[in-house]
Motif scaffolding. Structure first.
Motif, PDB file in Angstrom:
ATOM      1  N   ASN A   1       0.684 103.286  -7.151  1.00  0.00           N
ATOM      2  CA  ASN A   1      -0.369 103.278  -8.079  1.00  0.00           C
ATOM      3  C   ASN A   1      -0.551 104.692  -8.391  1.00  0.00           C
ATOM      4  OD1 ASN A   1      -2.950 103.668  -9.470  1.00  0.00           O
ATOM      5  ND2 ASN A   1      -2.826 101.516  -9.352  1.00  0.00           N
ATOM      6  N   PRO A   2       0.112 105.291  -9.517  1.00  0.00           N
ATOM      7  CA  PRO A   2       0.083 106.735  -9.888  1.00  0.00           C
ATOM      8  C   PRO A   2      -0.623 106.976 -10.986  1.00  0.00           C
ATOM      9  CG  PRO A   2       1.679 105.692 -11.461  1.00  0.00           C
ATOM     10  CD  PRO A   2       1.199 104.742 -10.416  1.00  0.00           C
ATOM     11  N   PHE A   3      -1.765 106.432 -11.187  1.00  0.00           N
ATOM     12  CA  PHE A   3      -2.719 106.482 -12.228  1.00  0.00           C
ATOM     13  C   PHE A   3      -4.140 106.984 -11.660  1.00  0.00           C
ATOM     14  CE2 PHE A   3      -0.261 102.723 -13.434  1.00  0.00           C
ATOM     15  CZ  PHE A   3       0.463 103.184 -14.177  1.00  0.00           C
ATOM     16  N   HIS A   4      -5.054 107.504 -12.674  1.00  0.00           N
ATOM     17  CA  HIS A   4      -6.452 108.014 -12.451  1.00  0.00           C
ATOM     18  C   HIS A   4      -6.444 109.406 -11.904  1.00  0.00           C
ATOM     19  CE1 HIS A   4      -7.626 104.173 -14.152  1.00  0.00           C
ATOM     20  NE2 HIS A   4      -6.869 103.600 -13.160  1.00  0.00           N
ATOM     21  N   GLY A   5      -5.111 110.085 -11.672  1.00  0.00           N
ATOM     22  CA  GLY A   5      -5.194 111.466 -11.086  1.00  0.00           C
ATOM     23  C   GLY A   5      -4.870 111.260  -9.819  1.00  0.00           C
ATOM     24  N   PHE A   6      -4.408 110.345  -9.125  1.00  0.00           N
ATOM     25  CA  PHE A   6      -4.087 110.308  -7.752  1.00  0.00           C
ATOM     26  C   PHE A   6      -2.864 109.224  -7.756  1.00  0.00           C
ATOM     27  CE2 PHE A   6      -8.542 111.009  -7.363  1.00  0.00           C
ATOM     28  CZ  PHE A   6      -8.666 111.880  -6.556  1.00  0.00           C
ATOM     29  N   CYS A   7      -2.022 109.696  -6.803  1.00  0.00           N
ATOM     30  CA  CYS A   7      -0.804 108.644  -6.359  1.00  0.00           C
ATOM     31  C   CYS A   7      -1.219 107.929  -5.134  1.00  0.00           C
ATOM     32  CB  CYS A   7       0.523 109.030  -6.275  1.00  0.00           C
ATOM     33  SG  CYS A   7       1.930 108.262  -6.168  1.00  0.00           S
ATOM     34  N   THR A   8      -1.608 106.808  -5.200  1.00  0.00           N
ATOM     35  CA  THR A   8      -1.807 105.991  -3.902  1.00  0.00           C
ATOM     36  C   THR A   8      -0.617 104.872  -3.411  1.00  0.00           C
ATOM     37  OG1 THR A   8      -3.190 104.636  -5.264  1.00  0.00           O
ATOM     38  CG2 THR A   8      -4.277 106.547  -4.206  1.00  0.00           C
ATOM     39  N   LEU A   9      -0.762 104.742  -2.151  1.00  0.00           N
ATOM     40  CA  LEU A   9      -0.043 103.818  -1.654  1.00  0.00           C
ATOM     41  C   LEU A   9      -0.978 102.863  -0.834  1.00  0.00           C
ATOM     42  CD1 LEU A   9       2.917 102.465  -1.572  1.00  0.00           C
ATOM     43  CD2 LEU A   9       3.354 103.699   0.365  1.00  0.00           C
ATOM     44  N   ALA A  10      -1.646 101.983  -0.892  1.00  0.00           N
ATOM     45  CA  ALA A  10      -2.507 101.325  -0.393  1.00  0.00           C
ATOM     46  C   ALA A  10      -2.356  99.818   0.203  1.00  0.00           C
ATOM     47  CB  ALA A  10      -4.209 101.236  -1.163  1.00  0.00           C
ATOM     48  N   THR A  11      -0.992  99.309  -0.335  1.00  0.00           N
ATOM     49  CA  THR A  11      -0.866  98.032  -0.311  1.00  0.00           C
ATOM     50  C   THR A  11       0.889  98.173   0.018  1.00  0.00           C
ATOM     51  OG1 THR A  11       0.005  97.490  -2.537  1.00  0.00           O
ATOM     52  CG2 THR A  11      -2.491  96.983  -1.867  1.00  0.00           C
ATOM     53  N   CYS A  12       1.579  96.926   0.699  1.00  0.00           N
ATOM     54  CA  CYS A  12       2.885  96.816   0.864  1.00  0.00           C
ATOM     55  C   CYS A  12       3.068  98.026   2.027  1.00  0.00           C
ATOM     56  CB  CYS A  12       3.708  96.741  -0.297  1.00  0.00           C
ATOM     57  SG  CYS A  12       3.275  95.856  -1.639  1.00  0.00           S
ATOM     58  N   LYS A  13       4.380  98.112   2.515  1.00  0.00           N
ATOM     59  CA  LYS A  13       5.050  99.105   3.311  1.00  0.00           C
ATOM     60  C   LYS A  13       3.778  99.430   4.269  1.00  0.00           C
ATOM     61  CE  LYS A  13       8.213 100.298   2.681  1.00  0.00           C
ATOM     62  NZ  LYS A  13       9.298  99.620   2.730  1.00  0.00           N
ATOM     63  N   PRO A  14       3.406  98.475   5.088  1.00  0.00           N
ATOM     64  CA  PRO A  14       2.548  98.845   6.365  1.00  0.00           C
ATOM     65  C   PRO A  14       2.842  99.797   7.194  1.00  0.00           C
ATOM     66  CG  PRO A  14       3.444  96.533   6.459  1.00  0.00           C
ATOM     67  CD  PRO A  14       3.899  96.973   5.029  1.00  0.00           C
ATOM     68  N   GLN A  15       4.247  99.851   7.518  1.00  0.00           N
ATOM     69  CA  GLN A  15       4.475 100.553   8.912  1.00  0.00           C
ATOM     70  C   GLN A  15       4.428 102.041   7.996  1.00  0.00           C
ATOM     71  OE1 GLN A  15       5.006  99.959  11.785  1.00  0.00           O
ATOM     72  NE2 GLN A  15       4.290  97.901  11.192  1.00  0.00           N
TER      73      GLN A  15
END
Length: 211
Positions: free
Chosen positions: A23-37
């Motif tokens: 999720n690249p929005f709101h000033g931050f790119c975040t990875l908080a779901t999927c790709k657990p490893q």
């Protein structure tokens, strides 16, 4: 942009690019779901690069293009991510009309020690175990997102890529190649975020944010 840390670069292939993960929005790119490893094993200072794939857009092996690159600046437990006011805008509103409000990845919190999933359009109850198994949200303020306009990478600076899907991502062991790739990608960041690969036709809300 000059890069100071480039010795840990990991690349993988995306199967989906909806604005949800990453999720690249709101000033931050975040990875908080999927790709657990990846979320479990990667640490602050690591670089993560997501490339196109056959499943995402028909890309053949060897022709992969860059969808996003992020420098992990923070690593938060999902519960802390959910309550942090900086990421309140990433809590999805499934009834909203604009995609930007429905694709938020801030979907896991804790109440009385019990994890709950925020209603959303991206993941269902069947995804809870896999998502929460990753335990962490990876957060970046230094990132490049290309979305539906993935970046072609010259062979001279192309990082190591897996042939197929990779749970951990593949590390580029040559630090000079990693540095060259990172600097190349960051130097070509668009001024405004491109549309994610899969986005509702006619919705322009992805244009609300600078890079």
């Amino acid at each position: 942009m000059t890069v100071d840390h480039f010795d840990r670069l990991f690349a993988y292939k995306l199967t989906h690019d909806t604005g949800f993960a990453p999720n690249p929005f709101h000033g931050f790119c975040t990875l908080a779901t999927c790709k657990p490893q990846i979320r479990l094993s990667k640490k602050v200072g690591d670089w993560i690069a997501g490339f196109t794939s056959k499943r995402l857009d028909g890309t053949e092996v060897g022709d992969e293009r860059l969808v996003y690159l992020m420098l992990v600046g923070e690593k938060l437990q999902l519960e802390a991510y959910h309550t942090d006011p900086r990421f309140a805008a990433k809590v999805p509103v499934p009834s909203a009309e604009r995609c930007i409000e429905t694709v938020g990845d801030n979907i896991y919190g804790s109440r009385d020690g019990v994890t709950f999933q925020v209603p959303n359009r991206s993941h269902t109850a069947k995804d809870i175990a896999r998502d929460t198994g990753g335990r962490f949200a990876l957060i970046a303020t230094t990132f490049a997102y290309f979305g539906s306009e993935p970046l072609e990478i010259p062979e001279a600076v192309r990082p190591h890529l897996p042939a197929g899907q990779s749970s951990q991502g593949v590390r580029t062991r040559d630090p000079e190649r990693a540095k060259a790739f990172i600097e190349f990608a960051l130097s070509r960041r668009p001024d405004t975020l491109p549309r994610p690969t899969s986005w509702r036709r006619g919705d322009q809300s992805w244009q609300d944010f600078p890079r």
